[in-house]
Design an enzyme around this catalytic site. Structure first.
Site, PDB file in Angstrom:
ATOM      1  CB  ALA A   1     -95.568  47.559 103.673  1.00  8.00           C
TER       2      ALA A   1
ATOM      3  CB  CYS B   1     -92.251  42.539 112.130  1.00  6.34           C
ATOM      4  SG  CYS B   1     -92.894  42.603 113.816  1.00  6.34           S
TER       5      CYS B   1
ATOM      6  CB  VAL C   1     -97.529  44.160 115.481  1.00  5.23           C
ATOM      7  CG1 VAL C   1     -96.634  45.079 114.694  1.00  5.23           C
ATOM      8  CG2 VAL C   1     -98.999  44.329 115.096  1.00  5.23           C
TER       9      VAL C   1
ATOM     10  CG  ASN D   1     -97.773  53.292 111.421  1.00  8.16           C
ATOM     11  OD1 ASN D   1     -98.479  54.291 111.400  1.00  8.16           O
ATOM     12  ND2 ASN D   1     -97.695  52.428 110.397  1.00  8.16           N
TER      13      ASN D   1
ATOM     14  CB  SER E   1    -106.916  57.469 115.543  1.00  9.20           C
ATOM     15  OG  SER E   1    -108.085  58.021 114.992  1.00  9.20           O
TER      16      SER E   1
ATOM     17  CE1 TYR F   1    -108.357  52.334 113.462  1.00  9.18           C
ATOM     18  CE2 TYR F   1    -109.429  54.363 114.159  1.00  9.18           C
ATOM     19  CZ  TYR F   1    -108.367  53.719 113.536  1.00  9.18           C
ATOM     20  OH  TYR F   1    -107.338  54.441 113.010  1.00  9.18           O
TER      21      TYR F   1
HETATM   22  N1  NAI Z   1    -105.241  56.897 107.478  1.00  9.56           N
HETATM   23  C1  NAI Z   1    -105.985  57.422 108.452  1.00  9.56           C
HETATM   24  O1  NAI Z   1    -107.016  58.059 108.201  1.00  9.56           O
HETATM   25  C2  NAI Z   1    -105.535  57.292 109.857  1.00  9.56           C
HETATM   26  C3  NAI Z   1    -104.736  56.268 110.291  1.00  9.56           C
HETATM   27  N2  NAI Z   1    -104.391  56.176 111.612  1.00  9.56           N
HETATM   28  C4  NAI Z   1    -103.542  55.103 112.094  1.00  9.56           C
HETATM   29  O2  NAI Z   1    -102.295  55.163 111.423  1.00  9.56           O
HETATM   30  C5  NAI Z   1    -101.715  53.861 111.379  1.00  9.56           C
HETATM   31  C6  NAI Z   1    -101.291  53.541 109.957  1.00  9.56           C
HETATM   32  O3  NAI Z   1    -102.451  53.474 109.162  1.00  9.56           O
HETATM   33  P1  NAI Z   1    -102.481  53.777 107.600  1.00  9.56           P
HETATM   34  O4  NAI Z   1    -101.136  54.009 107.094  1.00  9.56           O
HETATM   35  O5  NAI Z   1    -103.519  54.769 107.385  1.00  9.56           O
HETATM   36  O6  NAI Z   1    -103.051  52.388 107.098  1.00  9.56           O
HETATM   37  P2  NAI Z   1    -102.583  51.421 105.912  1.00  9.56           P
HETATM   38  O7  NAI Z   1    -103.643  50.394 105.837  1.00  9.56           O
HETATM   39  O8  NAI Z   1    -102.240  52.198 104.732  1.00  9.56           O
HETATM   40  O9  NAI Z   1    -101.235  50.781 106.496  1.00  9.56           O
HETATM   41  C7  NAI Z   1    -101.235  49.911 107.578  1.00  9.56           C
HETATM   42  C8  NAI Z   1    -100.073  48.963 107.435  1.00  9.56           C
HETATM   43  O10 NAI Z   1    -100.098  48.118 108.576  1.00  9.56           O
HETATM   44  C9  NAI Z   1     -99.820  46.811 108.124  1.00  9.56           C
HETATM   45  N3  NAI Z   1    -100.341  45.822 109.057  1.00  9.56           N
HETATM   46  C10 NAI Z   1    -101.626  45.400 109.214  1.00  9.56           C
HETATM   47  N4  NAI Z   1    -101.675  44.423 110.105  1.00  9.56           N
HETATM   48  C11 NAI Z   1    -100.416  44.217 110.539  1.00  9.56           C
HETATM   49  C12 NAI Z   1     -99.823  43.328 111.473  1.00  9.56           C
HETATM   50  N5  NAI Z   1    -100.545  42.399 112.128  1.00  9.56           N
HETATM   51  N6  NAI Z   1     -98.491  43.415 111.685  1.00  9.56           N
HETATM   52  C13 NAI Z   1     -97.749  44.305 111.006  1.00  9.56           C
HETATM   53  N7  NAI Z   1     -98.239  45.141 110.107  1.00  9.56           N
HETATM   54  C14 NAI Z   1     -99.563  45.113 109.887  1.00  9.56           C
HETATM   55  C15 NAI Z   1    -100.442  46.713 106.762  1.00  9.56           C
HETATM   56  O11 NAI Z   1     -99.872  45.640 105.995  1.00  9.56           O
HETATM   57  C16 NAI Z   1    -100.149  48.073 106.201  1.00  9.56           C
HETATM   58  O12 NAI Z   1     -98.922  48.107 105.513  1.00  9.56           O
HETATM   59  C17 NAI Z   1    -102.768  52.909 111.923  1.00  9.56           C
HETATM   60  O13 NAI Z   1    -102.479  52.626 113.281  1.00  9.56           O
HETATM   61  C18 NAI Z   1    -104.059  53.700 111.820  1.00  9.56           C
HETATM   62  O14 NAI Z   1    -105.004  53.296 112.753  1.00  9.56           O
HETATM   63  C19 NAI Z   1    -104.787  57.102 112.530  1.00  9.56           C
HETATM   64  C20 NAI Z   1    -105.586  58.127 112.159  1.00  9.56           C
HETATM   65  C21 NAI Z   1    -106.039  58.322 110.804  1.00  9.56           C
HETATM   66  C1  LIG Z   2    -115.693  54.819 105.258  1.00 12.73           C
HETATM   67  C2  LIG Z   2    -114.411  55.364 105.699  1.00 12.73           C
HETATM   68  C3  LIG Z   2    -113.921  54.658 106.908  1.00 12.73           C
HETATM   69  C4  LIG Z   2    -112.616  55.122 107.253  1.00 12.73           C
HETATM   70  C5  LIG Z   2    -112.172  54.549 108.563  1.00 12.73           C
HETATM   71  C6  LIG Z   2    -110.814  54.108 108.434  1.00 12.73           C
HETATM   72  C7  LIG Z   2    -109.825  54.602 109.105  1.00 12.73           C
HETATM   73  C8  LIG Z   2    -109.940  55.549 110.171  1.00 12.73           C
HETATM   74  C9  LIG Z   2    -108.908  56.219 110.511  1.00 12.73           C
HETATM   75  C10 LIG Z   2    -108.941  57.072 111.684  1.00 12.73           C
HETATM   76  O1  LIG Z   2    -108.217  56.824 112.613  1.00 12.73           O
HETATM   77  C11 LIG Z   2    -109.896  58.199 111.805  1.00 12.73           C
HETATM   78  C12 LIG Z   2    -111.009  57.618 112.544  1.00 12.73           C
HETATM   79  C13 LIG Z   2    -112.041  58.181 113.057  1.00 12.73           C
HETATM   80  C14 LIG Z   2    -112.319  59.588 113.090  1.00 12.73           C
HETATM   81  C15 LIG Z   2    -113.783  59.691 113.109  1.00 12.73           C
HETATM   82  C16 LIG Z   2    -114.395  60.775 113.376  1.00 12.73           C
HETATM   83  C17 LIG Z   2    -113.725  61.967 113.719  1.00 12.73           C
HETATM   84  C18 LIG Z   2    -114.647  62.961 114.354  1.00 12.73           C
HETATM   85  C19 LIG Z   2    -113.733  64.028 114.856  1.00 12.73           C
HETATM   86  C20 LIG Z   2    -114.451  65.138 115.509  1.00 12.73           C
HETATM   87  O2  LIG Z   2    -115.652  65.070 115.755  1.00 12.73           O
HETATM   88  O3  LIG Z   2    -113.761  66.125 115.821  1.00 12.73           O
END
Ligand code: NAI
Ligand SMILES: CCCCC/C=C\C=C\C(=O)C/C=C\C/C=C\CCCC(=O)O
Length: 254
Positions: free
Chosen positions: A14, A63, A65, A91, A134, A147
């Site tokens: 979304a 959905c 998950v 995702n 991640s 996490y």
């Molecule tokens: N933004 C970041 O810094 C990073 C994100 N990720 C990963 O990428 C993926 C997407 O994250 P973002 O887009 O950043 O986050 P976001 O918070 O913008 O989007 C996550 C989406 O997942 C949905 N969601 C949450 N719980 C759910 C459930 N039970 N069933 C279905 N949908 C659900 C939310 O409604 C939202 O639309 C996640 O797995 C996150 O861990 C990985 C590395 C870095």
């Molecule tokens: C206060 C901000 C919190 C943000 C956390 C939310 C989402 C995290 C998304 C990620 O998946 C990234 C998470 C962790 C990375 C953390 C450290 C990276 C260190 C990498 C390195 O040492 O090379």
């Protein structure tokens, strides 16, 4: 893999990265089911993508998950609508050390359930499963141990499926995407998301040191991972300082 005419499912699409992955695939000719537990945002994004990309080949399905019936319905609905499934992107994810059990349910169990259903649906025609981990899937992160555990789990599970001979014989490919911090609403954390054994301050220091990527940068790596026909079991990391890197870890008997 050519994306024209291919059918993809993206969970948690979304907003944020899921939505960017869906958009990148639609732009290359795929038909995409975006799913999310958030119905309002899911519908709004679906309408916006249709309008922006001038296509009818995107739909929204509710959905959660963590709900098996929702997951089954998402696959069945996609098969009814588009005739099959070729690509599944697990995702959906959250970052919450306090409600840590839901973090495990969504980030790890949701990916496992999505992968198992995807394997069933892809076994006749082959296809690709991309699981979103991640950088926290490959390095320890003191500020977010739960996490981090879920994201390590996603990699272990995905790599184990990828070396299963049955999966290879069915022409199914699995890979993980591991970005560092990316500009999405998941970064809007408050102290309520942490416990005394985790820390927003520590994570924020990492954010300040590493920087924050745009979703378009991560979507570019995602498309590369999807199109490479020869990367079963690959782990792709994306960061501002190291760019896009694909890694293969030892299989077994080290
Ligand atoms: N933004 C970041 O810094 C990073 C994100 N990720 C990963 O990428 C993926 C997407 O994250 P973002 O887009 O950043 O986050 P976001 O918070 O913008 O989007 C996550 C989406 O997942 C949905 N969601 C949450 N719980 C759910 C459930 N039970 N069933 C279905 N949908 C659900 C939310 O409604 C939202 O639309 C996640 O797995 C996150 O861990 C990985 C590395 C870095
Ligand atoms: C206060 C901000 C919190 C943000 C956390 C939310 C989402 C995290 C998304 C990620 O998946 C990234 C998470 C962790 C990375 C953390 C450290 C990276 C260190 C990498 C390195 O040492 O090379």
């Amino acid at each position: 893999m050519e994306l024209v005419g291919k059918v993809a499912i993206v969970t948690g699409a979304a907003q944020g990265l899921g939505r960017a992955f869906a958009r990148a695939m639609i732009q290359r000719g795929a038909k995409v089911c975006i799913s999310d537990q958030n119905v309002e945002k899911g519908n709004t994004s679906c309408v916006a993508l249709r309008k922006e990309l001038n296509t009818a080949d995107v739909n929204f399905v509710k959905c959660d998950v963590t709900q098996q019936d929702d997951m089954k319905n998402m696959f069945d609905d996609t098969v009814r609508r588009y005739g099959g499934v070729d690509i599944v992107v697990n995702n959906a994810g959250i970052m919450n050390e306090r409600t840590w059990s839901s973090c495990v349910d969504i980030n790890l169990k949701g990916v496992i359930q999505g992968t198992l259903l995807a394997l069933e649906h892809l076994q006749e025609r082959g296809g690709v499963i991309i699981n979103i981990s991640s950088i926290a899937g490959v390095v320890p992160v003191a500020g977010a141990p739960v996490y981090t555990a879920t994201k390590h789990g996603v990699i272990g599970f995905t790599r184990s499926c990828s070396v299963n001979p049955k999966v290879k014989a069915a022409n199914i490919r699995l890979a993980c995407l591991c970005p560092t911090f990316t500009d999405t609403p998941i970064l809007d954390m408050t102290d309520d998301h942490f416990t005394s054994w985790s820390s927003r301050q520590n994570l924020w220091k990492d954010v300040e040191q590493l920087g924050i990527m745009k979703v378009e940068t991560v979507a570019q790596g995602f498309i590369q991972l999807l199109l490479d026909k020869d990367n079963n079991g690959a782990i792709m990391t994306i960061s501002p300082n190291r760019g896009i890197q694909t890694k293969y870890y030892p299989k077994a008997r080290m």
